[in-house]
Write a protein that holds these residues in place. Structure first.
Motif, PDB file in Angstrom:
ATOM      1  N   GLU A 160       0.815  -1.217   0.000  1.00  0.00           N
ATOM      2  CA  GLU A 160       0.000   0.000   0.000  1.00  0.00           C
ATOM      3  C   GLU A 160       0.844   1.260   0.000  1.00  0.00           C
ATOM      4  N   GLN A 179      -6.377   4.695  13.112  1.00  0.00           N
ATOM      5  CA  GLN A 179      -5.192   4.341  12.320  1.00  0.00           C
ATOM      6  C   GLN A 179      -4.676   5.629  11.677  1.00  0.00           C
ATOM      7  N   ARG A 238      -6.168  16.897  -0.709  1.00  0.00           N
ATOM      8  CA  ARG A 238      -7.028  17.315   0.416  1.00  0.00           C
ATOM      9  C   ARG A 238      -6.280  17.737   1.660  1.00  0.00           C
ATOM     10  N   HIS A 289     -10.427   6.619   5.477  1.00  0.00           N
ATOM     11  CA  HIS A 289     -11.367   5.506   5.316  1.00  0.00           C
ATOM     12  C   HIS A 289     -11.923   5.025   6.650  1.00  0.00           C
ATOM     13  N   THR A 334      -3.216  -4.794   8.231  1.00  0.00           N
ATOM     14  CA  THR A 334      -2.528  -4.686   9.525  1.00  0.00           C
ATOM     15  C   THR A 334      -2.572  -5.997  10.296  1.00  0.00           C
ATOM     16  N   LYS A 389     -17.177   5.952  -4.242  1.00  0.00           N
ATOM     17  CA  LYS A 389     -18.304   6.491  -5.028  1.00  0.00           C
ATOM     18  C   LYS A 389     -19.544   5.601  -4.911  1.00  0.00           C
TER      19      LYS A 389
END
Ligand code: V0V
Ligand code: CO
Length: 153
Positions: free
Chosen positions: A43, A60, A91, A97, A128, A139
Motif C-alpha cells: 500500500e 489508524q 485534500r 477511510h 494490519t 463512489k
C-alpha cells in the motif's frame, strides 16, 4: 446476516502529512495510546494504530512511504504518487477511510458485489497484523472509502 454483515468498526483511518507529529498529538493531547506500527509496502504506507483505555474502535494514522524513506511532503511534491500521497496532495491531512469488521472477508466482498458495490481488488489483501482486507469504492459508499477487515484468527 444482512448484506455485507458488518459487525462493528475496526478502525477509522486518518491520512496525515506528518506522521510523527500526528502520533504525538493523538497520544499526548488526545490521550490515546499507540498499540502497533508497521509499514505496508504494497500500500506504500507507514501506519500507526492507536486505541483508548476502553478498547473499542481504533484510530489508524497512515502516511505514504516513498523510496528512500522520504515522507508525504516529498511524495506530494512530485514523482509518481501512490493513492494516499495523491489524497494528501489533493485534500491535506483528513479522514481517509472507515474500516468495518466482518467474519469472512470473501463472503462479505461477494455480498458487496451482489449489491452493486465495486470491490477494489479481486482477492483479499494483507492488512494490519496479517488481517485480510478489501476496499469498497467510495463512489459506491456515499463518498466514504470503506475497508472490510477479517481479523487474523
Ligand atoms: C479518492 N476518493 C475518495 C478517497 N480517495 N473519496 C473518499 N475517500 C477517499 N479516501 C475520490 C476522489 O476524490 C475522486 O472523486 C474519486 O474518489 C477517484 O479518486 P482518484 O483520486 O481518481 O483516485 P484513484 O481512482 O486513483 O483511487 C481512489 C481509490 C484508491 C479509493 C480507488 O485510493 C484505492 O484503491 N484505495 C484502496 C487502498 C488504500 O486506500 N490503501 C491505503 C490504506 P472525484 O474527484 O472523481 O469526485 S491501507 C490500510 O488501511 C491497511 C493496510 C489496513 O488498514 O490494514
Ligand atoms: Co485501514
Amino acid at each position: 446476516m444482512t448484506g455485507v454483515g458488518a459487525e462493528g468498526i475496526d478502525h477509522v483511518s486518518i491520512a496525515v502529512v506528518d506522521l510523527d507529529g500526528a502520533v504525538a498529538f493523538f497520544t499526548g493531547v488526545l490521550g490515546l495510546r499507540q498499540t502497533h506500527a508497521e509499514v505496508n509496502e504494497r500500500e506504500g504506507v507507514s501506519e500507526v494504530m492507536l486505541a483508548g483505555e476502553s478498547g473499542g474502535a481504533q484510530v489508524q494514522l497512515i502516511s505514504p512511504v516513498v523510496s528512500g524513506g522520504a515522507q508525504a511532503s516529498d511524495a506530494a511534491s512530485g514523482g509518481s504518487l501512490n493513492g494516499v500521497a495523491k489524497f494528501l496532495s489533493e485534500r491535506g491531512s483528513a479522514i481517509h477511510h472507515l474500516a468495518l469488521q466482518v467474519a469472512d472477508v470473501e463472503v462479505a466482498a461477494n455480498a458487496a458485489r451482489a449489491a452493486g458495490v465495486r470491490v477494489l481488488s479481486e482477492r483479499p489483501l494483507s492488512g494490519t497484523k496479517a488481517s485480510k482486507i478489501v476496499f469498497l469504492h467510495p463512489k459506491d459508499c456515499h463518498g466514504v472509502l470503506i475497508e472490510l477487515v477479517q481479523a487474523t484468527s
